[in-house]
Scaffold this active site. Structure first.
Site, mmCIF file in Angstrom:
data_model
loop_
_atom_site.group_PDB
_atom_site.id
_atom_site.type_symbol
_atom_site.label_atom_id
_atom_site.label_comp_id
_atom_site.label_asym_id
_atom_site.label_seq_id
_atom_site.Cartn_x
_atom_site.Cartn_y
_atom_site.Cartn_z
ATOM 1 N N SER A 180 8.417 36.499 31.218
ATOM 2 C CA SER A 180 9.825 35.807 31.622
ATOM 3 C C SER A 180 9.731 34.667 32.521
ATOM 4 O O SER A 180 8.689 34.539 33.396
ATOM 5 C CB SER A 180 10.621 36.751 32.170
ATOM 6 O OG SER A 180 11.803 36.261 32.657
ATOM 7 N N TYR A 193 12.730 44.061 38.267
ATOM 8 C CA TYR A 193 12.257 43.290 37.009
ATOM 9 C C TYR A 193 11.400 42.087 37.435
ATOM 10 O O TYR A 193 10.163 41.808 36.900
ATOM 11 C CB TYR A 193 13.391 42.975 36.153
ATOM 12 C CG TYR A 193 13.042 42.125 34.833
ATOM 13 C CD1 TYR A 193 12.119 42.597 33.958
ATOM 14 C CD2 TYR A 193 13.416 40.722 34.909
ATOM 15 C CE1 TYR A 193 11.950 41.723 32.801
ATOM 16 C CE2 TYR A 193 12.984 40.101 33.985
ATOM 17 C CZ TYR A 193 12.288 40.202 32.825
ATOM 18 O OH TYR A 193 12.093 39.690 31.835
#
Length: 306
Positions: A180, A193
């Site tokens: 990501s 995260y």
């Protein structure tokens, strides 16, 4: 009417059309060359049952690669392998790796052993698995923190370390981490995260320098998110994820993966202009970046209270 002016008017559109056609033809040829670059390569794809995993499996299969598919369901992996084998003009028969259990870190040694036994060697490893959580930091339990780290950091790192001896012995190979953009920047409500994504990004950035002498390439691809439309009334912080316009498509991501493997680029960011600007702002103007993040949280809270 001046003949020079007439000639110019006629030539300019022709030059524009010819130039556009040249660049289009060049991109098509480069795309075809990129896909043929994986022919007869042994390619491992983790989380092959995800949207991106299936897309990559199809692209690599059509390119003539020998696939090793990893996932959490034997039945679904077998279905995917059958679909690929039954596809038109199949070039190889795909092979599935062992099932990953819920606590798949315990099964990692088995997965590594099975991968190495499939073809006796490997050329490319696509580390694609990921787990997402969005919540305020104080509401995320320690168990969830550990689960995120297992999926997003310990899983890819352990798999890479387990496969490295085989790659080093052959002095060739390519590890590609699909990560990501939050491996580069961190936004509110994604504390755990983002932490896991920063950790795995750092691991492979370090690993790149360590294995270069063995002829092993390490690449990272950071994207915003895959094909998720944005809601109409979002805070500034969510503008970081505005896409082109609906997000990074599966086809776009898979194509970028093929290109990265072909030209051995070390780092690729797939994102619109705003997230890319945010990455640079975080490095060169950190106070501005932090202020924008805080303002986004305040605006979001204000909108919810209205």
């Amino acid at each position: 009417m001046d003949p020079v002016w007439i000639t110019t008017v006629l030539l300019v559109p022709c030059v524009v059309v010819l130039t556009a056609g040249f660049f289009y033809l060049f991109s098509v040829i480069m795309g075809l060359l990129s896909k043929t670059s994986v022919r007869n390569k042994v390619v491992v794809i983790t989380d092959a049952l995800s949207g991106l995993g299936k897309e990559c499996a199809g692209v690599f299969h059509r390119g003539g690669a020998r696939l090793i598919l990893c996932g959490k369901s034997w039945e679904k992996l077998e279905e995917l392998a059958d679909d690929l084998a039954n596809a038109s003009d199949p070039t190889v028969v795909s092979t599935t790796a062992p099932k990953q259990e819920t606590d798949y870190m315990d099964s990692m040694p088995e997965v590594i052993s099975e991968i190495l036994e499939c073809y006796g060697c490997l050329d490319i490893v696509i580390l694609n698995s990921s787990m997402k959580v969005k919540a305020p930091a104080q509401s995320v339990s320690l168990e969830m923190d550990k689960l995120l780290m297992d999926n997003n950091y310990f899983g890819p790192a352990t798999l890479a370390k387990g496969l490295l001896p085989s790659l080093i012995s052959r002095r060739t190979g390519h590890l590609l981490l699909v990560n990501s953009i939050q491996g580069k920047i961190a936004v509110p409500f994604r504390t755990s995260y983002a932490a896991s994504k920063h950790a795995v990004q750092a691991f492979f950035d370090c690993l790149r320098a360590e294995v270069e002498e063995y002829g092993i390439s390490v690449s990272t691809i950071n994207y915003t998110f895959i094909s998720r439309s944005a809601s109409g009334n979002q805070a500034k912080v969510h503008m970081l994820y505005s896409q082109k316009p609906l997000g990074v498509s599966l086809d776009e991501a898979a194509t970028e993966i093929i290109k990265t493997l072909s030209n051995k680029r070390k780092e690729v960011v797939i994102a619109p202009s705003l997230p890319k600007v945010a990455v640079y702002a975080r490095s060169f103007f950190p106070n501005v970046f932090f202020a924008v993040m805080a303002a986004g949280v305040k605006n979001a809270a204000a909108s919810e209270n209205m």
